[in-house]
Design a protein around this motif. Structure first.
Motif, short mmCIF file in Angstrom:
data_model
loop_
_atom_site.label_atom_id
_atom_site.label_comp_id
_atom_site.label_asym_id
_atom_site.label_seq_id
_atom_site.Cartn_x
_atom_site.Cartn_y
_atom_site.Cartn_z
N ARG A 75 -20.80 -100.52 -8.83
CA ARG A 75 -21.62 -101.07 -7.75
C ARG A 75 -20.77 -101.36 -6.51
N LEU A 76 -19.62 -102.03 -6.71
CA LEU A 76 -18.76 -102.37 -5.58
C LEU A 76 -18.19 -101.12 -4.92
N SER A 77 -17.85 -100.12 -5.72
CA SER A 77 -17.32 -98.87 -5.17
C SER A 77 -18.37 -98.18 -4.30
N ALA A 78 -19.58 -98.12 -4.79
CA ALA A 78 -20.67 -97.51 -4.02
C ALA A 78 -20.95 -98.32 -2.75
N GLU A 79 -20.91 -99.63 -2.86
CA GLU A 79 -21.18 -100.51 -1.73
C GLU A 79 -20.14 -100.33 -0.62
N LYS A 80 -18.90 -100.09 -1.00
CA LYS A 80 -17.81 -99.93 -0.03
C LYS A 80 -17.66 -98.49 0.46
N GLY A 81 -18.50 -97.58 -0.02
CA GLY A 81 -18.48 -96.21 0.46
C GLY A 81 -17.50 -95.29 -0.24
N TYR A 82 -17.02 -95.69 -1.39
CA TYR A 82 -16.10 -94.84 -2.16
C TYR A 82 -16.89 -93.71 -2.82
N THR A 104 -10.99 -92.08 3.03
CA THR A 104 -9.84 -91.47 3.70
C THR A 104 -9.16 -90.46 2.80
N SER A 105 -9.09 -90.74 1.51
CA SER A 105 -8.49 -89.80 0.56
C SER A 105 -9.31 -88.51 0.49
N ILE A 106 -10.60 -88.63 0.54
CA ILE A 106 -11.47 -87.44 0.52
C ILE A 106 -11.25 -86.63 1.80
N ALA A 107 -11.14 -87.30 2.95
CA ALA A 107 -10.89 -86.60 4.21
C ALA A 107 -9.54 -85.88 4.18
N MET A 108 -8.53 -86.53 3.61
CA MET A 108 -7.21 -85.90 3.50
C MET A 108 -7.26 -84.70 2.56
N LEU A 109 -8.02 -84.82 1.48
CA LEU A 109 -8.15 -83.70 0.53
C LEU A 109 -8.83 -82.51 1.20
N ARG A 110 -9.80 -82.78 2.06
CA ARG A 110 -10.48 -81.69 2.78
C ARG A 110 -9.54 -81.04 3.79
N THR A 111 -8.63 -81.83 4.38
CA THR A 111 -7.68 -81.30 5.35
C THR A 111 -6.61 -80.46 4.68
N TRP A 112 -6.08 -80.95 3.55
CA TRP A 112 -5.03 -80.26 2.81
C TRP A 112 -5.52 -80.03 1.38
N PRO A 113 -6.36 -79.02 1.15
CA PRO A 113 -6.97 -78.86 -0.17
C PRO A 113 -6.02 -78.37 -1.26
N TYR A 114 -4.84 -77.89 -0.90
CA TYR A 114 -3.93 -77.37 -1.92
C TYR A 114 -2.88 -78.37 -2.37
N VAL A 115 -2.90 -79.55 -1.78
CA VAL A 115 -1.94 -80.58 -2.16
C VAL A 115 -2.73 -81.75 -2.73
N LEU A 116 -2.49 -82.02 -4.00
CA LEU A 116 -3.19 -83.12 -4.64
C LEU A 116 -2.23 -83.84 -5.57
N ILE A 117 -2.08 -85.13 -5.34
CA ILE A 117 -1.24 -85.96 -6.21
C ILE A 117 -2.14 -87.01 -6.81
N MET A 118 -2.13 -87.11 -8.12
CA MET A 118 -2.98 -88.07 -8.80
C MET A 118 -2.14 -88.86 -9.79
N ASP A 119 -2.21 -90.17 -9.68
CA ASP A 119 -1.48 -91.03 -10.62
C ASP A 119 -2.42 -91.35 -11.77
N THR A 120 -2.11 -90.82 -12.92
CA THR A 120 -2.93 -91.07 -14.11
C THR A 120 -2.17 -91.86 -15.16
N THR A 121 -1.09 -92.52 -14.72
CA THR A 121 -0.29 -93.31 -15.64
C THR A 121 -1.09 -94.52 -16.10
N TYR A 122 -1.04 -94.80 -17.37
CA TYR A 122 -1.82 -95.89 -17.93
C TYR A 122 -1.24 -97.24 -17.53
N LYS A 123 -2.11 -98.14 -17.07
CA LYS A 123 -1.77 -99.52 -16.73
C LYS A 123 -0.67 -99.64 -15.69
N THR A 124 -0.78 -98.92 -14.58
CA THR A 124 0.14 -99.09 -13.48
C THR A 124 -0.65 -99.42 -12.23
N ASN A 125 0.02 -100.04 -11.30
CA ASN A 125 -0.62 -100.36 -10.02
C ASN A 125 -0.27 -99.29 -9.01
#
Length: 125
Positions: A75-82, A104-125
């Motif tokens: 709900r909060l994510s949708a409310e904030k436009g994520y 902003t992350s979505i806009a950056m992904l559209r600008t540079w669609p071939y560069v994607l870094i995703m942190d999927t490490t468990y329990k990290t900030n």
């Protein structure tokens, strides 16, 4: 003079203190700093840190209005436009994957669609 520290009646927050606590939490003030504020206002303040934490938890429960934590995040994510993508398990209705992306992350992904870094490490900030 009797020491009433720890007694439920003496440790109860006043209505004004409850309103101040709610305002402080809206400003992201930590419970220990809220307690420090009350103790600076009234040197003999009988309110304990546990009472402040209990009030903060009650404020959060009231704000969630019966929703569980996952529903509140969605709900909060949708409310904030994520942008939100989630998937439930095939054999049950349990949430298995969730992606929440800032606009902003979505806009950056559209600008540079071939560069994607995703942190999927468990329990990290």
């Amino acid at each position: 003079m009797a020491n009433n520290h720890g007694h439920a009646q003496s440790a109860r927050l006043t209505e004004e203190q409850l309103q101040q606590t709610e305002q402080f939490r809206k400003s992201h003030v930590s419970p220990c700093n809220i307690l420090r504020f009350f103790q600076e206002q009234d040197v003999g303040c009988p309110v304990s840190s546990q009472k402040i934490y209990n009030v903060v938890a009650k404020i959060k429960r009231n704000r969630m209005q019966g929703r569980n934590k996952v529903e509140e995040v969605l709900r909060l994510s949708a409310e904030k436009g994520y942008t939100i993508f989630y998937r439930n398990g095939e054999d049950n209705n349990v949430l298995s994957d969730i992606i929440v992306a800032h606009p902003t992350s979505i806009a950056m992904l559209r600008t540079w669609p071939y560069v994607l870094i995703m942190d999927t490490t468990y329990k990290t900030n």
